[in-house]
Design a protein around this motif. Structure first.
Motif, PDB file in Angstrom:
ATOM      1  N   UNK A 260       0.856  -1.187   0.000  1.00 45.27           N
ATOM      2  CA  UNK A 260       0.000   0.000   0.000  1.00 45.27           C
ATOM      3  C   UNK A 260       0.889   1.233   0.000  1.00 45.27           C
ATOM      4  N   UNK A 261       0.627   2.165  -0.894  1.00 44.74           N
ATOM      5  CA  UNK A 261       1.324   3.452  -0.905  1.00 44.74           C
ATOM      6  C   UNK A 261       0.275   4.536  -1.085  1.00 44.74           C
ATOM      7  N   UNK A 262       0.227   5.441  -0.119  1.00 47.31           N
ATOM      8  CA  UNK A 262      -0.702   6.571  -0.163  1.00 47.31           C
ATOM      9  C   UNK A 262       0.126   7.838  -0.099  1.00 47.31           C
ATOM     10  N   UNK A 263      -0.118   8.758  -1.022  1.00 46.99           N
ATOM     11  CA  UNK A 263       0.643  10.010  -1.017  1.00 46.99           C
ATOM     12  C   UNK A 263      -0.207  11.130  -1.610  1.00 46.99           C
ATOM     13  N   UNK A 264      -0.402  12.188  -0.813  1.00 52.86           N
ATOM     14  CA  UNK A 264      -1.165  13.363  -1.236  1.00 52.86           C
ATOM     15  C   UNK A 264      -0.372  14.624  -0.942  1.00 52.86           C
TER      16      UNK A 264
ATOM     17  N   UNK B 145       2.006   8.056  -6.134  1.00 53.09           N
ATOM     18  CA  UNK B 145       1.938   6.856  -5.306  1.00 53.09           C
ATOM     19  C   UNK B 145       2.123   5.650  -6.213  1.00 53.09           C
ATOM     20  N   UNK B 146       3.126   4.821  -5.899  1.00 52.72           N
ATOM     21  CA  UNK B 146       3.397   3.612  -6.681  1.00 52.72           C
ATOM     22  C   UNK B 146       3.362   2.427  -5.742  1.00 52.72           C
ATOM     23  N   UNK B 147       2.452   1.502  -5.999  1.00 53.28           N
ATOM     24  CA  UNK B 147       2.352   0.322  -5.154  1.00 53.28           C
ATOM     25  C   UNK B 147       1.329  -0.640  -5.708  1.00 53.28           C
ATOM     26  N   UNK B 148       1.191  -1.789  -5.077  1.00 56.09           N
ATOM     27  CA  UNK B 148       0.156  -2.730  -5.498  1.00 56.09           C
ATOM     28  C   UNK B 148      -1.206  -2.049  -5.343  1.00 56.09           C
ATOM     29  N   UNK B 149      -1.420  -1.438  -4.181  1.00 55.36           N
ATOM     30  CA  UNK B 149      -2.594  -0.587  -3.965  1.00 55.36           C
ATOM     31  C   UNK B 149      -2.058   0.835  -3.844  1.00 55.36           C
ATOM     32  N   UNK B 150      -2.368   1.682  -4.806  1.00 58.19           N
ATOM     33  CA  UNK B 150      -1.832   3.048  -4.833  1.00 58.19           C
ATOM     34  C   UNK B 150      -2.974   4.053  -4.762  1.00 58.19           C
ATOM     35  N   UNK B 151      -2.843   5.005  -3.838  1.00 59.31           N
ATOM     36  CA  UNK B 151      -3.844   6.060  -3.680  1.00 59.31           C
ATOM     37  C   UNK B 151      -3.098   7.371  -3.593  1.00 59.31           C
ATOM     38  N   UNK B 152      -3.430   8.331  -4.474  1.00 64.49           N
ATOM     39  CA  UNK B 152      -2.727   9.606  -4.425  1.00 64.49           C
ATOM     40  C   UNK B 152      -3.136  10.535  -5.535  1.00 64.49           C
TER      41      UNK B 152
ATOM     42  N   UNK C  59      -6.175   4.472  -7.284  1.00 64.38           N
ATOM     43  CA  UNK C  59      -7.228   5.454  -7.059  1.00 64.38           C
ATOM     44  C   UNK C  59      -6.564   6.820  -6.924  1.00 64.38           C
ATOM     45  N   UNK C  60      -6.970   7.777  -7.773  1.00 63.88           N
ATOM     46  CA  UNK C  60      -6.378   9.107  -7.681  1.00 63.88           C
ATOM     47  C   UNK C  60      -6.897  10.037  -8.744  1.00 63.88           C
TER      48      UNK C  60
END
Length: 157
Positions: A105-109, A123-130, A139-140
């Motif tokens: 998981x990588x979340x970055x805002x 955000x770079x990851x298997x699950x990426x939010x940003x 999701x972003x």
């Protein structure tokens, strides 16, 4: 002081994940070192000898956390609320668990988007939010991946 050197240092700093105080010291030391070298040689030669910004950032990261650290190193288990002088306030979380050298998981805002002078938070990851999300599940604002949801998205679903 050359604008090209300042730009190079800011590109290196974009690849370093550390607390703002450490990043500030690294940026100051790097700029001083490059400026001193440029006084004895040309700016172009100094930049060519220094290598790509991402390579230098990787070297600094290896020095900070060790070569074996890889993604999900150090204290990244906890979310980080910080201030980056280049692009403003941000929030980041990287899970310590990695798959294929990507955090699970990588979340970055960032509080200020790149339209307002800040750099995009990628955000770079298997699950990426940003702001910009790249991953299997993304999701972003701009999202790309297997399953993506966003203002501008590309993916299988």
């Amino acid at each position: 002081m050359s604008q090209r050197l300042k730009l190079y240092v800011s590109e290196v700093m974009a690849g370093i994940d550390a607390d703002p105080i450490t990043k500030g010291r690294i940026a100051e030391d790097l700029l001083t070192s490059l400026t001193e070298r440029a006084e004895r040689s040309s700016v172009e030669r100094v930049l060519a000898e220094s290598g790509a910004p991402w390579e230098m950032a990787k070297d600094y990261m290896n020095g900070l956390y060790g070569a074996e650290a890889g993604p999900g190193y150090a204290d990244n288990e906890a979310p980080y609320y910080g201030y980056d002088p280049v692009s403003g306030d941000y929030y980041e979380y990287k899970s310590p668990l990695t798959v294929f050298d990507l955090p699970l998981v990588h979340i970055k805002f960032r509080r200020r988007g790149w339209f307002f002078g800040g750099a995009p938070a990628v955000a770079k990851g298997i699950i990426a939010i940003g702001d910009v999300a790249l991953g299997v599940f993304a999701v972003g604002g701009v999202a790309a991946g297997g399953i993506s949801i966003g203002g501008l998205s590309a993916g299988l679903l």
